[in-house]
Design a protein around this motif. Structure first.
Motif, PDB file in Angstrom:
ATOM      1  N   GLU A   1       0.832  -1.214   0.000  1.00  0.00           N
ATOM      2  CA  GLU A   1       0.000   0.000   0.000  1.00  0.00           C
ATOM      3  C   GLU A   1       0.863   1.258   0.000  1.00  0.00           C
ATOM      4  OE1 GLU A   1      -2.641  -0.187   3.375  1.00  0.00           O
ATOM      5  OE2 GLU A   1      -3.871  -1.760   2.476  1.00  0.00           O
ATOM      6  N   LYS A   2       2.000   1.180   0.664  1.00  0.00           N
ATOM      7  CA  LYS A   2       2.922   2.318   0.747  1.00  0.00           C
ATOM      8  C   LYS A   2       3.823   2.401  -0.485  1.00  0.00           C
ATOM      9  CE  LYS A   2       2.136   3.382   5.192  1.00  0.00           C
ATOM     10  NZ  LYS A   2       1.889   4.688   5.768  1.00  0.00           N
ATOM     11  N   GLY A   3       3.750   1.401  -1.359  1.00  0.00           N
ATOM     12  CA  GLY A   3       4.564   1.388  -2.569  1.00  0.00           C
ATOM     13  C   GLY A   3       6.038   1.129  -2.305  1.00  0.00           C
TER      14      GLY A   3
ATOM     15  N   ASN B   1       7.502   1.039  12.546  1.00  0.00           N
ATOM     16  CA  ASN B   1       8.146   2.334  12.405  1.00  0.00           C
ATOM     17  C   ASN B   1       8.605   2.557  10.963  1.00  0.00           C
ATOM     18  OD1 ASN B   1       9.194   4.803  13.517  1.00  0.00           O
ATOM     19  ND2 ASN B   1      11.224   3.900  13.317  1.00  0.00           N
ATOM     20  N   ALA B   2       9.205   1.549  10.358  1.00  0.00           N
ATOM     21  CA  ALA B   2       9.682   1.660   8.981  1.00  0.00           C
ATOM     22  C   ALA B   2       8.534   1.881   8.001  1.00  0.00           C
ATOM     23  CB  ALA B   2      10.471   0.409   8.593  1.00  0.00           C
ATOM     24  N   LEU B   3       7.384   1.279   8.294  1.00  0.00           N
ATOM     25  CA  LEU B   3       6.211   1.429   7.424  1.00  0.00           C
ATOM     26  C   LEU B   3       5.354   2.632   7.804  1.00  0.00           C
ATOM     27  CD1 LEU B   3       5.068  -2.297   7.140  1.00  0.00           C
ATOM     28  CD2 LEU B   3       6.181  -0.919   5.366  1.00  0.00           C
ATOM     29  N   ASP B   4       5.727   3.297   8.897  1.00  0.00           N
ATOM     30  CA  ASP B   4       4.978   4.442   9.407  1.00  0.00           C
ATOM     31  C   ASP B   4       3.511   4.070   9.662  1.00  0.00           C
ATOM     32  OD1 ASP B   4       4.771   7.078  10.325  1.00  0.00           O
ATOM     33  OD2 ASP B   4       4.072   7.785   8.364  1.00  0.00           O
ATOM     34  N   ILE B   5       3.347   2.958  10.397  1.00  0.00           N
ATOM     35  CA  ILE B   5       2.009   2.498  10.769  1.00  0.00           C
ATOM     36  C   ILE B   5       1.971   2.227  12.262  1.00  0.00           C
ATOM     37  CG2 ILE B   5       1.456   1.514   8.503  1.00  0.00           C
ATOM     38  CD1 ILE B   5       2.081  -1.267   9.700  1.00  0.00           C
ATOM     39  N   ASN B   6       0.771   2.097  12.771  1.00  0.00           N
ATOM     40  CA  ASN B   6       0.543   1.791  14.171  1.00  0.00           C
ATOM     41  C   ASN B   6       0.512   0.282  14.356  1.00  0.00           C
ATOM     42  OD1 ASN B   6      -1.049   1.245  16.649  1.00  0.00           O
ATOM     43  ND2 ASN B   6      -1.334   3.467  16.648  1.00  0.00           N
TER      44      ASN B   6
ATOM     45  N   THR C   1       9.335  -1.562  -1.569  1.00  0.00           N
ATOM     46  CA  THR C   1       9.862  -2.904  -1.785  1.00  0.00           C
ATOM     47  C   THR C   1      10.343  -3.452  -0.447  1.00  0.00           C
ATOM     48  OG1 THR C   1      12.128  -2.168  -2.178  1.00  0.00           O
ATOM     49  CG2 THR C   1      10.654  -2.276  -4.112  1.00  0.00           C
ATOM     50  N   GLN C   2      10.593  -4.740  -0.413  1.00  0.00           N
ATOM     51  CA  GLN C   2      11.150  -5.342   0.798  1.00  0.00           C
ATOM     52  C   GLN C   2      12.513  -4.723   1.108  1.00  0.00           C
ATOM     53  OE1 GLN C   2      11.099  -9.490  -0.286  1.00  0.00           O
ATOM     54  NE2 GLN C   2       9.083  -9.805   0.645  1.00  0.00           N
ATOM     55  N   LYS C   3      13.281  -4.467   0.087  1.00  0.00           N
ATOM     56  CA  LYS C   3      14.609  -3.874   0.274  1.00  0.00           C
ATOM     57  C   LYS C   3      14.498  -2.482   0.885  1.00  0.00           C
ATOM     58  CE  LYS C   3      18.888  -2.728  -2.023  1.00  0.00           C
ATOM     59  NZ  LYS C   3      19.598  -2.460  -3.236  1.00  0.00           N
ATOM     60  N   GLN C   4      13.542  -1.689   0.423  1.00  0.00           N
ATOM     61  CA  GLN C   4      13.373  -0.343   0.956  1.00  0.00           C
ATOM     62  C   GLN C   4      12.995  -0.370   2.440  1.00  0.00           C
ATOM     63  OE1 GLN C   4      10.555   0.839  -2.080  1.00  0.00           O
ATOM     64  NE2 GLN C   4      11.989   2.393  -2.846  1.00  0.00           N
ATOM     65  N   VAL C   5      12.147  -1.318   2.812  1.00  0.00           N
ATOM     66  CA  VAL C   5      11.768  -1.445   4.223  1.00  0.00           C
ATOM     67  C   VAL C   5      12.982  -1.879   5.039  1.00  0.00           C
ATOM     68  CG1 VAL C   5      10.322  -2.688   5.877  1.00  0.00           C
ATOM     69  CG2 VAL C   5       9.346  -1.924   3.719  1.00  0.00           C
ATOM     70  N   ALA C   6      13.700  -2.863   4.550  1.00  0.00           N
ATOM     71  CA  ALA C   6      14.878  -3.370   5.267  1.00  0.00           C
ATOM     72  C   ALA C   6      15.928  -2.277   5.471  1.00  0.00           C
ATOM     73  CB  ALA C   6      15.483  -4.549   4.512  1.00  0.00           C
ATOM     74  N   GLU C   7      16.076  -1.394   4.494  1.00  0.00           N
ATOM     75  CA  GLU C   7      17.062  -0.317   4.601  1.00  0.00           C
ATOM     76  C   GLU C   7      16.715   0.677   5.703  1.00  0.00           C
ATOM     77  OE1 GLU C   7      17.148   1.163   0.589  1.00  0.00           O
ATOM     78  OE2 GLU C   7      18.643  -0.317  -0.018  1.00  0.00           O
ATOM     79  N   LYS C   8      15.457   0.715   6.120  1.00  0.00           N
ATOM     80  CA  LYS C   8      15.029   1.626   7.183  1.00  0.00           C
ATOM     81  C   LYS C   8      15.254   1.040   8.577  1.00  0.00           C
ATOM     82  CE  LYS C   8      11.415   3.923   4.511  1.00  0.00           C
ATOM     83  NZ  LYS C   8      10.067   4.477   4.613  1.00  0.00           N
ATOM     84  N   ILE C   9      15.653  -0.227   8.633  1.00  0.00           N
ATOM     85  CA  ILE C   9      15.825  -0.914   9.911  1.00  0.00           C
ATOM     86  C   ILE C   9      17.278  -1.385  10.026  1.00  0.00           C
ATOM     87  CG2 ILE C   9      15.033  -2.817  11.376  1.00  0.00           C
ATOM     88  CD1 ILE C   9      12.453  -2.852   9.632  1.00  0.00           C
TER      89      ILE C   9
END
Length: 73
Positions: free
Chosen positions: A22-24, A62-67, A26-34
């Motif tokens: 939904e946030k558009g 936190n990485a997905l900016d969701i609750n 990739t798995q890599k983009q999420v992983a890079e935030k953690i």
């Protein structure tokens, strides 16, 4: 991972994947935030193959900016 909890890991993993898409992101983009995460770990969590800690779930939120509530409701 205990078999009786497997279904919960799969449900949460599916919700993580849905929110990520939904946030558009990739798995890599999420992983890079953690810190100390990689794409394969995100993949394993999304597919219910990873027995993760509660703190890991919070980091993903936190990485997905969701609750957290969005994943466990």
């Amino acid at each position: 991972m205990k078999e009786n909890y497997t279904i919960y890991y799969k449900i949460i993993g599916e919700k993580i994947k849905k929110k990520r898409k939904e946030k558009g992101l990739t798995q890599k983009q999420v992983a890079e935030k953690i810190p100390k995460f990689d794409r394969s770990k995100i993949s394993d969590i999304e597919n219910g193959k990873e027995d993760f800690l509660f703190s890991t779930l919070l980091k993903i939120c936190n990485a997905l900016d969701i609750n957290l509530k969005e994943l466990i409701d």
